[in-house]
Design a protein around this motif. Structure first.
Motif, PDB file in Angstrom:
ATOM      1  N   UNK A   1       0.818  -1.182   0.110  1.00  0.00           N
ATOM      2  CA  UNK A   1      -0.225   0.091   0.004  1.00  0.00           C
ATOM      3  C   UNK A   1       0.929   1.108   0.031  1.00  0.00           C
ATOM      4  N   UNK A   2       0.709   2.275  -1.100  1.00  0.00           N
ATOM      5  CA  UNK A   2       1.476   3.300  -1.256  1.00  0.00           C
ATOM      6  C   UNK A   2       0.647   4.338  -1.365  1.00  0.00           C
ATOM      7  N   UNK A   3       0.839   5.384  -0.240  1.00  0.00           N
ATOM      8  CA  UNK A   3      -0.106   6.485  -0.195  1.00  0.00           C
ATOM      9  C   UNK A   3       0.572   7.885  -0.172  1.00  0.00           C
ATOM     10  N   UNK A   4       0.160   8.767  -1.079  1.00  0.00           N
ATOM     11  CA  UNK A   4       0.648  10.073  -0.992  1.00  0.00           C
ATOM     12  C   UNK A   4      -0.621  10.929  -0.611  1.00  0.00           C
ATOM     13  N   UNK A   5      -0.476  11.923   0.222  1.00  0.00           N
ATOM     14  CA  UNK A   5      -1.476  12.892   0.605  1.00  0.00           C
ATOM     15  C   UNK A   5      -0.984  14.338   0.600  1.00  0.00           C
ATOM     16  N   UNK A   6      -1.612  15.113  -0.205  1.00  0.00           N
ATOM     17  CA  UNK A   6      -1.495  16.594  -0.009  1.00  0.00           C
ATOM     18  C   UNK A   6      -2.394  17.508   0.662  1.00  0.00           C
ATOM     19  N   UNK A   7      -1.932  18.131   1.420  1.00  0.00           N
ATOM     20  CA  UNK A   7      -2.890  19.341   2.125  1.00  0.00           C
ATOM     21  C   UNK A   7      -2.504  20.644   1.810  1.00  0.00           C
ATOM     22  N   UNK A   8      -3.396  21.538   1.432  1.00  0.00           N
ATOM     23  CA  UNK A   8      -3.237  22.863   0.879  1.00  0.00           C
ATOM     24  C   UNK A   8      -2.867  23.750   1.876  1.00  0.00           C
ATOM     25  N   UNK A   9      -2.726  23.500   3.235  1.00  0.00           N
ATOM     26  CA  UNK A   9      -2.660  24.216   4.273  1.00  0.00           C
ATOM     27  C   UNK A   9      -1.068  24.263   4.488  1.00  0.00           C
ATOM     28  N   UNK A  10      -0.566  25.458   5.003  1.00  0.00           N
ATOM     29  CA  UNK A  10       0.799  25.572   5.525  1.00  0.00           C
ATOM     30  C   UNK A  10       0.953  24.995   6.842  1.00  0.00           C
ATOM     31  N   UNK A  11       1.672  24.018   6.955  1.00  0.00           N
ATOM     32  CA  UNK A  11       2.187  23.407   8.258  1.00  0.00           C
ATOM     33  C   UNK A  11       3.571  23.551   8.689  1.00  0.00           C
TER      34      UNK A  11
END
Length: 217
Positions: A120-130
């Protein structure tokens, strides 16, 4: 962002350099990257005496992507899943490839020698500066969502229900910014968790219906 499938590669172009956290084989930890890549492999690609890390770095360099965060899977890339979620104006975008041929239950190990490793390979992008701390917390949200989706898919092993595979990899990406938290009580945590759960659950359900053979774990 742009997602491109060009066998044996799946490329997620983040559009601009982002802060990425992963345990990627070639570019792990906190890095700045513009791309997240998947490479589909077969047994013939990885003979027993091969230095996989050296080979993979050469493959990436030949593409001009030595700085990318890159993952490997034997799951066919045609089965990738995409899911998006928006909570209080914060958007999460997830891409997942899901194979359970080397599934495990946490705290146990099965003999998986001789098996293709779907992973299982997962990429997650959030558009919030963290902040880096919030990116770490996002990684925990993604891991939790991945695990919940696999449990709910219902793959039973000799030691109990599967919770993941032995070669899972996760990459989380976001702009650098001041937001210090990304837990279950936050909009960003909810968006991340929802997108990842949906993508992994769909991929796991497809694997259970079309790949799993009765009596074979």
């Amino acid at each position: 962002m742009k997602l491109t499938l060009d066998h044996p590669w799946l490329e997620l172009d983040l559009g601009t350099p982002q802060r990425v956290l992963s345990w990627s084989l070639t570019n792990p930890g906190f890095v700045t990257a513009e791309k997240i890549l998947w490479r589909e492999v077969r047994n013939a690609d990885l003979p027993q005496d091969l230095d996989v890390l050296e080979w993979y770095r050469a493959e990436l360099a030949a593409r001009g992507d030595a700085d990318a965060v890159a993952m490997l899977t034997s799951r066919t890339l045609d089965t990738y899943e995409v899911a998006e979620a928006e909570v209080e104006g914060i958007r999460a975008f997830c891409v997942a490839t899901v194979g359970l041929s080397n599934a495990e239950r946490i705290g146990h190990r099965l003999d998986r020698s001789g098996h293709d490793w779907g992973t299982i390979n997962v990429a997650l992008h959030l558009d919030l500066g963290l902040t880096e701390a919030a990116l770490l917390e996002t990684l925990s949200m993604v891991t939790q969502a991945r695990t919940a989706a696999v449990i709910d898919a219902g793959l039973d092993l000799p030691d109990g229900r599967a919770t993941g595979t032995g070669t899972d990899c996760i990459a989380v990406a976001a702009p650098v910014g001041p937001t210090p938290y990304a837990g279950l009580h936050t909009a960003q945590g909810e968006a991340a968790g929802r997108a990842v759960y949906e993508a992994v659950r769909r991929g796991a359900d497809i694997w259970m219906r079309h790949v799993r053979r009765p009596g074979v774990i």
